[in-house]
Scaffold this active site. Structure first.
Site, PDB file in Angstrom:
ATOM      1  N   ARG A   1       0.828  -1.205   0.000  1.00 57.50           N
ATOM      2  CA  ARG A   1       0.000   0.000   0.000  1.00 57.50           C
ATOM      3  C   ARG A   1       0.870   1.265   0.000  1.00 57.50           C
ATOM      4  O   ARG A   1       0.548   2.265  -0.631  1.00 57.50           O
ATOM      5  CB  ARG A   1      -0.938   0.024   1.219  1.00 57.50           C
ATOM      6  CG  ARG A   1      -1.760  -1.222   1.428  1.00 57.50           C
ATOM      7  CD  ARG A   1      -2.366  -1.759   0.177  1.00 57.50           C
ATOM      8  NE  ARG A   1      -3.177  -0.791  -0.526  1.00 57.50           N
ATOM      9  CZ  ARG A   1      -3.609  -0.944  -1.758  1.00 57.50           C
ATOM     10  NH1 ARG A   1      -3.294  -2.042  -2.420  1.00 57.50           N
ATOM     11  NH2 ARG A   1      -4.346  -0.018  -2.320  1.00 57.50           N
TER      12      ARG A   1
ATOM     13  N   ASP B   1     -16.530  -0.880  11.940  1.00 56.70           N
ATOM     14  CA  ASP B   1     -15.377  -0.677  11.073  1.00 56.70           C
ATOM     15  C   ASP B   1     -14.658   0.571  11.578  1.00 56.70           C
ATOM     16  O   ASP B   1     -15.200   1.316  12.417  1.00 56.70           O
ATOM     17  CB  ASP B   1     -15.808  -0.507   9.611  1.00 56.70           C
ATOM     18  CG  ASP B   1     -14.708  -0.900   8.646  1.00 56.70           C
ATOM     19  OD1 ASP B   1     -14.829  -1.960   8.013  1.00 56.70           O
ATOM     20  OD2 ASP B   1     -13.728  -0.155   8.539  1.00 56.70           O
TER      21      ASP B   1
END
Length: 1008
Positions: free
Chosen positions: A269, A377
Site C-alpha cells: 500500500r 469498522d
C-alpha cells in the site's frame, strides 16, 4: 482492524494458525484472485468509463496513449440509446491507435481502442468483447461501466485496469472494487481536471483507487504504471527505523496501530502511494509524510481496502443460511445478536440481516426486539455509506432476484435497502484490535480481515471474538482464513465454508452454559432446546465435585475445558511442553492412562477406572485411581469425558484420625465456600442487571439513530430526484459536446465551401426546398445583380436577363420531379447550358436544389449538332450504326443501330473497345482483337469483318470501320454495318494488299 478486505490482494498466502495456509481457490462467482484462474487474454485490457464531460477527458487521454504498448482499451461512454454517437470518429482524430466501434463477439487486439455503441452494455467473456442488453431499469446508465469492469476482473484478474473519468453519478465504483479485489490497477481522474467530479469522487471514496491523475498523465504514464513493481524492494522496509517511525506517525494521526499488520500488505500500500505522488525513495516518502498530514490521511485511506459485495461467496452464504435457521429456531424467546466486524460499506451486514429475516419469515418479521446486528469498522466514510444503505444499481448483480424485490427499492440508477432492514443494524466506529468487544453474541462475521494481521494480532483478535460469543455461537470467516490451534473454545462446523462454533462447555467462567440438560440424564431423551440457566451450571459443577474433588472435563480430542479441584501434583510442565491445555500436560503415568481411559469410555459409553498409583504429592499411603465418565452434550451433540482423580487411603487408622482432627476446619471451610458462592452469585446478578441496563440504553440509542436515518432517507429521496435531473443534464451535456464538435467542423466546411464558390468560374445558386438562396458564387451574384449577403433571398428576387426563362419554374420542376433538369439558351452568338440538380440528406429526404449555368462555345455546339443530325440520317437510310470510344475515360458510346446489329438490348452498357471481339463467333475473335489492338496501339484507322450470332441463332457478317479523332486525338469514332460476301472478299483483298505494301516498304527501307 482494517475495513473489509479482498483476499485476492494478499497473493503470497496467509499464515493464520502459525502455518502457511495458502490462498484458497477462488469461487466461480467472484473475480479471479490474482488473475490466474480465469485469464483468457495474455495482454492488459483497460476499461474506461465516462459520462458528462467525458469526451474532453477521453480526448486528452487518448492523445497521450503510446502506440506500441500492447494494451487494449474498452470505453463505456454514457449516451442516450436514441442518439447516434460520433465517438469513434472523434477519438480517431486524436490518436494514431486504431479506434473501432464494438460489434458482437469481437476479439480484442492490442493497441486498439474499442468504443461501445449506444444502447448496449459490453462485457469481456471467454476472450471476446460481447454486446449485451442493458440490465436494470431504463434509467440506469448505458453502457454500464460497472458491468464492463467486473467482467474484466473476472476474465483477466491482475491484468485488468479500471479508469473512471468525468461524469455524474456513481457508475464505475462497483467495478473499481472488483478490479481491486482481483489484484488489478484502478485509476480515477483528478477532481480538479474533471468537468463533473461525481463519478471519480465516488470511485475514490471506495478506498479502492490506486492512483488519482489527470487524463493526460493517465495516457502518458500508463506503461510506467503497469510496469511499476508491486512491492517495495526491501520487504523489511516497514520494519526499519523509517518504517517504524512512519507507522508511529500514522498511529498518532489516526489512533490505529498498523505495526502488527503483515509487512507485505503495508509495504504494498505504501508503494502505491509513492507511485501516486511520484516519490521513489522510501526515506523521502517518510519525510514527506512527517510534514504533510493530508498524505497520512491518504495512506490511511489506502490501507483500508473496503472491498465487499452482497452475498460475496455464494456457496459460503448458502451454507451459513442453514446454521442461521437453526440459530433462529433455538432463540424463539429472546433476541438474536450478530456482530459484523470489518463491515466496510455494509453489504455483508445487510446480507446477514436478509438471511436472518428469511429465517424469521420475511421482512415483516424482522425488528429490533428480535434481531440486533452490530456492524463495525474504522473507516468512517465507509460507515457513512453503510448507514445510508444506498448502492449502485450494479450491486444487485450478486443478489437473488426474489430477495432483491423484497429487500431493496430501485431508484433510477441506485438501490436502497428497505427501512425495516436498516433499523435492526447499528453501524459504529469500532476497532476490534483495540476496543472492548461486544458480548453475548450469537453470530460473528469477520471475513477477509485476519489475512492482513500478523500471527500475534490474529490470536489476540480471535481470543476477543471467542470471549464475545455465547456458547454455541457461530464465527464466520473468509475463504482464506482459519482459526489457530490455540483457540480450543472454537470447533469447526464447516471447514470448507469457514464456519466455526464456540463449544457449549469451555474453561472460562461466568457465562458458560452446560453441554447438556439435566433432564436428558433422567429421561435419556433430549428436551426442547431452550437457553440453559446458571443454576444448571452450578448443578453440573456440584455433580462433578461430588464424584471427585479433583477432576477435569476434556473433549474427545483430549483438550481440557474445565478443571475441578487442585491438579498441581499431577501436572508436568517444562520448556519442552506445548503450552496447550491438553491431557499431555499430566505427569506420567497419569498422562498415558487418562488418554486410554478416555478413548475406552467414549467407545463403549460406560465408566472406566484405571490402576492405583502412588500420590505424587503426598508421602503417606494415599493412592490415586483415575476414572473416566463419558458425557454427551445436548445442544451440540459433542462427546466429553469427565476424568476424576480418586484418592484411596491404605491405612484405615490414619483415615479415622484424619477425620477426627479435621472436622472443625472442614466446617469452617464449607461456610467460607458458601459465603464466597453467595457473593459470587450476587456479583453475577449485579453484572446481569448492568448488562440489561446497558442494552436498554443501546436500544434507546438505536431508536434515535433510526429516527435520524428516517430523516436522512427523506433527504436522500430529495437527493435522488436531484440526481435524476443531473443524469438528464449529463446526457444533454454529452450530446452538446458532440454537437459543438460538429458545429466546428460544419463551420470549417462552410468556410471552405464559401471560398470555393467565391473563386469558381461558374454561375452557382444553392437553394433550399422553399427556393430561398442558401449560397451563391461571385459570378452568380454579378449575373443576377444580387448583394454580397444575399442568403435567404428568394429566387424570384434575382434580376434575370431577358433571354433567360423563369428560374422559379425551372427549379420548381426539379423539386417536383426530384431529378436533374437541363436546358440550353441561345442569345446572339452565346449559348448557355442551364442545369438544376436536387440534393438529399442521409435519409434520402429532399433538402433543396443546385442551379448551375455555364457558357458553351457556340460554333463547336453548332458543328456537333449538325454532325449528330447527319449521322442520324446516315444511320436511318443506310442501316449503318456508329460508335464513339473515349481513350482517356475508357468509355464507349453506341447508337441504337449498333445494339440492333449485335443483338443486344439498349439498356445494357456497351463493352470496351478491346472487349468488342467477344461479341463475335470464336473463330473470328482473334483477327478482330488483333485489328483493334493494332489500331489502338498505333493510333491508326482500322477495318475488320467478323461473324456474329444473333439471338435467333442466325449468323451474320459485320464490318467495323474506325478512325482516330484528329483534332484532339482523344478517341475513335467508327461505323458498323452488315457486310455482304462481295464486300468481305474486297475487304480482305484490300487488307492483304495493304499488308503486302507495308512489307515491301519495310524491305525497301532496310535496303536503303
Amino acid at each position: 482492524m482494517a475495513a473489509q478486505r479482498a483476499s485476492g490482494d494478499e497473493s503470497e498466502g496467509h499464515t493464520v494458525d502459525g502455518q502457511n495456509q495458502g490462498t484458497a481457490e477462488a469461487p466461480t462467482d467472484r473475480p479471479s484472485e490474482g488473475g490466474s484462474a480465469a485469464r483468457t487474454l495474455d495482454f492488459t485490457v483497460v476499461g474506461i468509463v465516462a459520462s458528462a464531460g467525458g469526451l474532453e477527458a477521453l480526448s486528452a487521454l487518448v492523445q497521450k496513449l503510446p502506440t506500441n504498448a500492447g494494451i487494449a482499451y474498452a470505453i463505456a461512454q454514457h449516451l442516450s440509446a436514441s442518439h447516434k454517437s460520433l465517438m469513434t470518429t472523434l477519438l480517431s482524430r486524436e490518436t494514431q491507435l486504431a479506434v473501432r466501434e464494438i460489434s458482437d463477439d469481437i476479439t480484442p487486439e492490442p493497441d486498439t481502442i474499442y468504443v461501445t455503441p449506444p444502447g448496449f452494455d459490453v462485457v469481456l467473456h471467454k476472450g471476446k468483447l460481447r454486446l449485451q442488453s442493458p440490465s436494470g431499469p431504463a434509467a440506469a446508465p448505458k453502457p454500464s461501466g460497472d458491468r464492463l469492469m467486473t467482467s474484466l476482473a473476472m476474465e483477466l484478474g491482475d491484468r485488468a485496469v479500471g479508469v473512471v473519468l468525468s461524469g455524474t453519478g456513481s457508475d464505475g465504483s462497483y467495478g473499481i472494487r472488483a478490479i481491486r479485489e482481483a489484484g488489478g490497477i484502478t485509476i480515477a481522474q483528478d477532481l480538479v481536471t474533471a468537468k463533473y467530479d461525481g463519478m471519480p469522487s465516488s470511485a475514490a471514496n471506495t478506498g479502492c483507487v490506486d492512483l488519482v491523475l489527470p487524463p493526460g498523465r493517465i495516457g502518458r504514464d500508463i506503461v510506467r504504471i503497469l510496469s511499476e513493481p508491486g512491492m517495495i524492494e526491501d520487504d523489511s522496509m516497514a520494519a526499519s527505523a523509517d518504517g517504524s517511525d512512519l507507522l508511529h506517525t500514522l498511529l498518532a494521526r489516526t489512533r490505529v496501530d498498523f505495526r502488527e499488520y503483515k509487512e507485505t500488505t503495508i509495504n504494498r500500500r505504501i508503494q502505491r502511494r509513492m507511485t501516486a505522488i511520484g516519490i521513489t525513495d522510501y526515506s523521502d516518502y517518510v519525510a514527506h509524510c512527517r510534514t504533510n498530514p493530508n498524505e497520512l490521511d491518504a495512506l490511511f485511506k489506502d490501507l483500508l481496502i473496503s472491498v465487499t459485495r452482497f452475498f460475496r461467496d455464494t456457496a459460503e452464504f448458502e451454507a451459513l443460511s442453514q446454521y442461521i435457521r437453526q440459530l433462529v429456531s433455538l432463540s424463539e424467546h429472546r433476541s438474536i445478536r450478530l456482530w459484523v466486524a470489518g463491515c466496510a460499506t455494509g453489504e455483508e451486514a445487510y446480507s446477514l440481516a436478509i438471511l436472518v429475516a428469511e429465517a424469521l419469515g420475511g421482512p415483516e418479521a424482522i425488528g429490533e426486539d428480535r434481531v440486533q446486528i452490530f456492524a463495525t469498522d474504522i473507516d468512517k466514510s465507509a460507515l457513512e455509506v453503510a448507514r445510508r444503505g444506498v448502492y449502485p444499481l450494479s450491486a444487485l448483480h450478486d443478489v437473488p432476484e426474489d430477495l432483491a424485490q423484497r429487500y431493496f427499492h430501485v431508484e433510477k440508477d441506485r438501490v436502497r435497502v428497505i427501512a425495516r432492514l436498516r433499523s435492526c443494524i447499528m453501524f459504529s466506529d469500532h476497532n476490534v484490535c483495540q476496543d472492548p468487544p461486544f458480548i453475548n453474541i450469537d453470530l460473528i462475521s469477520m471475513r477477509n480481515v485476519l489475512i492482513y494481521f500478523g500471527n500475534r494480532l490474529q490470536e489476540k483478535v480471535l481470543a476477543r471474538l471467542g470471549y464475545a460469543l455465547n456458547p454455541g455461537g457461530l464465527l464466520f470467516l473468509g475463504t482464506s482464513e482459519n482459526i489457530s490451534r490455540a483457540q480450543i473454545d472454537l470447533e469447526p462446523m464447516s471447514e470448507k465454508e469457514r464456519i466455526y462454533r464456540k463449544r457449549m462447555a469451555f474453561r472460562s467462567g461466568g457465562s458458560s452454559r452446560l453441554p447438556f440438560s439435566p433432564s436428558e440424564i433422567r429421561s435419556g431423551h433430549p428436551e426442547p432446546k431452550v437457553p440453559v440457566q446458571s443454576a444448571d451450571r452450578r448443578m453440573f459443577d456440584s455433580l462433578a465435585r461430588a464424584i471427585s474433588a479433583d477432576s477435569i472435563l476434556v473433549t474427545s480430542d483430549g483438550r481440557i475445558l474445565r478443571v475441578y479441584g487442585d491438579l498441581t501434583p499431577f501436572l508436568h510442565i517444562s520448556e519442552q511442553s506445548r503450552l496447550n491445555l491438553q491431557i499431555s500436560i499430566l505427569r506420567s503415568p497419569f498422562r498415558e492412562e487418562a488418554a486410554s481411559l478416555s478413548a475406552l469410555a467414549l467407545k463403549r459409553q460406560i465408566r472406566r477406572t484405571g490402576l492405583r498409583h502412588a500420590d505424587p504429592g503426598r508421602v503417606d499411603w494415599t493412592h490415586i485411581q483415575l476414572e473416566a465418565i463419558p458425557l454427551t452434550g445436548q445442544d451440540d451433540g459433542e462427546r466429553y469425558v469427565l476424568i476424576a482423580f480418586h484418592r484411596h487411603q491404605v491405612s484405615q487408622e490414619l483415615e479415622a484420625a484424619d477425620d477426627g482432627d479435621g472436622a472443625l476446619p472442614s466446617a469452617r471451610i464449607r461456610q467460607l465456600e458458601a459465603d464466597v458462592a453467595s457473593a459470587r452469585e450476587a456479583l453475577e446478578q449485579m453484572v446481569e442487571e448492568l448488562q440489561t441496563s446497558n442494552e436498554e440504553l443501546q436500544s434507546v440509542n438505536e431508536e434515535l439513530q433510526s429516527t435520524n436515518e428516517e430523516l436522512q432517507a427523506s433527504n436522500e429521496e430529495l437527493e435522488t430526484s436531484n440526481e435524476e435531473l443531473q443524469a438528464t443534464n449529463e446526457e444533454l451535456i454529452t450530446v452538446n459536446e458532440e454537437m459543438q464538435v460538429n458545429a466546428t467542423e460544419l463551420s470549417l466546411m462552410s468556410s471552405e465551401l464559401s471560398s470555393v464558390l467565391g473563386e469558381a468560374p461558374l454561375v452557382v445558386l444553392v437553394l433550399d426546398t422553399a427556393l430561398q438562396i442558401v449560397r451563391t458564387s461571385a459570378i452568380a451574384r454579378r449575373m443576377f445583380r444580387l448583394p454580397e449577403n444575399c442568403e435567404n433571398f428568394h429566387l424570384s428576387q434575382c434580376t434575370v436577363p431577358d433571354h433567360f426563362p423563369s428560374l422559379v419554374k425551372f427549379c420548381d420542376r426539379t423539386l417536383r420531379l426530384r431529378e436533374t433538369v437541363e436546358d440550353q439558351i441561345r442569345h446572339g452568338e452565346s449559348v448557355f447550358r442551364m442545369s438544376c440538380a436536387p440534393y438529399f440528406d442521409d435519409r434520402n429526404n429532399l433538402r433543396g436544389a443546385t442551379l448551375m449555368i455555364s457558357e458553351v462555345n457556340a460554333t463547336e455546339m453548332v458543328e456537333r449538332t449538325e454532325l449528330l443530325h447527319k449521322m442520324a440520317l446516315v444511320e436511318h437510310m443506310a442501316a449503318i450504326g456508329h460508335f464513339r470510344y473515349d481513350i482517356e475515360l475508357d468509355t464507349m458510346e453506341w447508337s441504337g443501330r449498333v445494339y440492333t446489329l449485335f443483338g443486344l438490348e439498349a439498356e445494357k452498357t456497351p463493352p470496351k473497345l478491346l472487349d468488342m471481339h467477344q461479341l463475335f463467333v470464336p473463330e473470328d475473335r482473334t483477327q478482330v482483337e488483333q485489328a483493334l489492338r493494332t489500331a489502338l496501339r498505333h493510333n491508326e484507322e482500322f477495318q475488320v469483318t467478323g461473324r456474329v450470332r444473333c439471338p435467333d441463332d442466325k449468323v451474320i457478317r459485320l464490318e467495323l470501320v474506325g478512325a482516330l479523332i484528329e483534332n484532339n486525338r482523344s478517341g475513335f469514332i467508327g461505323l458498323v454495318r452488315e457486310a455482304d460476301d462481295s464486300d468481305c472478299i474486297e475487304g480482305e483483298a484490300s487488307a492483304a494488299g495493304a499488308k503486302d505494301q507495308t512489307d515491301a516498304d519495310g524491305a525497301g527501307a532496310d535496303r536503303d
